[in-house]
Write a protein that holds these residues in place. Structure first.
Motif, mmCIF file in Angstrom:
data_model
loop_
_atom_site.group_PDB
_atom_site.id
_atom_site.type_symbol
_atom_site.label_atom_id
_atom_site.label_comp_id
_atom_site.label_asym_id
_atom_site.label_seq_id
_atom_site.Cartn_x
_atom_site.Cartn_y
_atom_site.Cartn_z
ATOM 1 N N TYR A 130 0.842 -1.204 0.000
ATOM 2 C CA TYR A 130 0.000 0.000 0.000
ATOM 3 C C TYR A 130 0.877 1.255 0.000
ATOM 4 C CZ TYR A 130 -4.410 2.455 1.016
ATOM 5 O OH TYR A 130 -5.524 3.236 0.950
ATOM 6 N N TRP A 168 -13.603 4.870 -0.492
ATOM 7 C CA TRP A 168 -12.545 3.869 -0.654
ATOM 8 C C TRP A 168 -12.270 3.121 0.647
ATOM 9 C CZ3 TRP A 168 -10.963 2.221 -5.166
ATOM 10 C CH2 TRP A 168 -11.117 3.035 -6.283
ATOM 11 N N ILE A 211 -12.149 -0.883 -0.095
ATOM 12 C CA ILE A 211 -10.868 -1.586 0.086
ATOM 13 C C ILE A 211 -10.885 -2.523 1.301
ATOM 14 C CG2 ILE A 211 -8.407 -1.272 0.588
ATOM 15 C CD1 ILE A 211 -8.444 1.176 -1.208
#
Length: 358
Positions: free
Chosen positions: A34, A130, A134
């Motif tokens: 990430y 998000w 995610i």
């Protein structure tokens, strides 16, 4: 925990430490990935986009993000793999439909609260969507891997168990061939011996008759899959009567079972090997002897068995299964027929307790 068990094989709330270590590496990898993805992507951002995101703080918050995910994942992992181990995968998938949104909502609230508490940045406004997509995707990924791994382990255990059962069956067949005798011939021999015993030795005749009955029951056990509990207990009592002749007052026996359970059907020769183990390894070496207790009861639609003794006890309970075929055979039969475990624990105030349920 058992000190003889290697550190990484030990369990923390039912999950091996080596599995938790792999779990930690998995999280470190995705946290690092990430970081890399955000860093590479940030090169194309303008100053306004960087200011909105507060890039430096956001990068620091990534570690916090995955720490919270890991903390929330562990109890769900424990619930599904340990507590609900016997649930079908269909039921577990349905449960995931409830747990996934809970995981996402709780993670998001904890993550945002923690970020604001320590001064880290996080997505805001429409971009916070998000932080729903995610984590949901990550939840599905990690539990897909966990369930796949667990299925692999269960399948390997099943293959190992089937292999052990085939080995035991082969050994039993070879033993039967080596000791093969016509049962009727054997009974005739017992009758001949009994007839040759003088009338004044009636007790000896009785013992020979009981021994003959034991052989007769063993023959029956090789021909049927299940017998009434009453027949199994009758066989056990005859076996214990013969043992009492050897131990005299040194052996005390207590049987506790409700009458309405006597018609329950169970596999034959299920109890005798366990009782023999208690006498041979628990009581025989004690000068004062001891007590064998057999307790059978029904709970939650299952028949529970407890065989306890006041013998010397066992320190390494896993190693017991390597010493003889009696306990091992019973353990394998229970696993194969009922997916049930043969549990060994300390009896109070001393001795060993063997318990299982079918």
């Amino acid at each position: 925990m058992d000190t003889k068990t290697p550190f990484f094989k030990k369990r923390l709330l039912g999950i091996k430490i080596e599995e938790l270590a792999i779990f930690a590496v998995f999280y470190l990898f995705w946290a690092f990935a990430y970081h890399v993805a955000i860093t590479v992507n940030s090169r194309s951002w303008n100053e306004g986009e960087r200011a909105i995101l507060d890039f430096a703080e956001f990068m620091n918050s990534v570690g916090l993000d995955y720490i919270i995910k890991a903390i929330l994942t562990y109890p769900i992992w424990w619930l599904l793999i340990r507590k609900l181990k016997k649930w079908t995968y269909t039921k577990k998938i349905i449960l995931h439909l409830v747990l996934l949104p809970l995981f996402v909502i709780i993670w998001q609230q904890l993550y945002y609260f923690a970020c604001e508490l320590v001064g880290f940045g996080h997505l805001r406004g429409p971009a916070s969507a998000w932080d729903i997509y995610i984590p949901a995707l990550f939840y599905a990924l990690q539990f897909g891997i966990i369930h796949s791994y667990n299925y692999y382990i269960e399948n390997q255990q099943k293959i190992r168990l089937e292999g052990e059962l085939r080995t035991v069956a082969l050994k039993s067949e070879l033993s039967a061939l080596k000791a093969q005798l016509n049962p009727h011939f054997l009974y005739n021999i017992f009758n001949t011996i009994s007839a040759s015993v003088p009338p004044k030795n009636e007790k000896t005749r009785h013992l020979i008759a009981e021994l003959s009955d034991l052989f007769r029951y063993q023959l029956k056990a090789s021909q049927v899959e299940k017998v009434p509990l009453s027949e199994e207990l009758e066989f056990v009592n005859k076996y214990l009567d013969l043992e009492k002749e050897r131990f005299q007052e040194r052996l005390e026996v207590e049987v506790s079972v409700e009458k309405h359970l006597m018609s329950e059907m169970i596999p034959p020769m299920l109890l005798q090997p366990l009782i023999e183990n208690s006498i041979k390894h628990g009581l025989s070496s004690l000068i004062e002897g001891g007590k064998i207790s057999i307790n059978i009861f029904k709970k939650n639609e299952k028949l529970h068995f407890e065989i306890s003794d006041t013998g010397i006890g066992v320190k390494d309970k896993e190693a017991v299964f390597d010493k003889g075929i009696g306990l091992t055979n019973t353990k394998l039969r229970l696993e194969k027929m009922y997916q049930s475990r043969l549990n060994l624990s300390d009896n109070m105030p001393k001795g060993l307790k063997i318990s299982f349920a079918i």
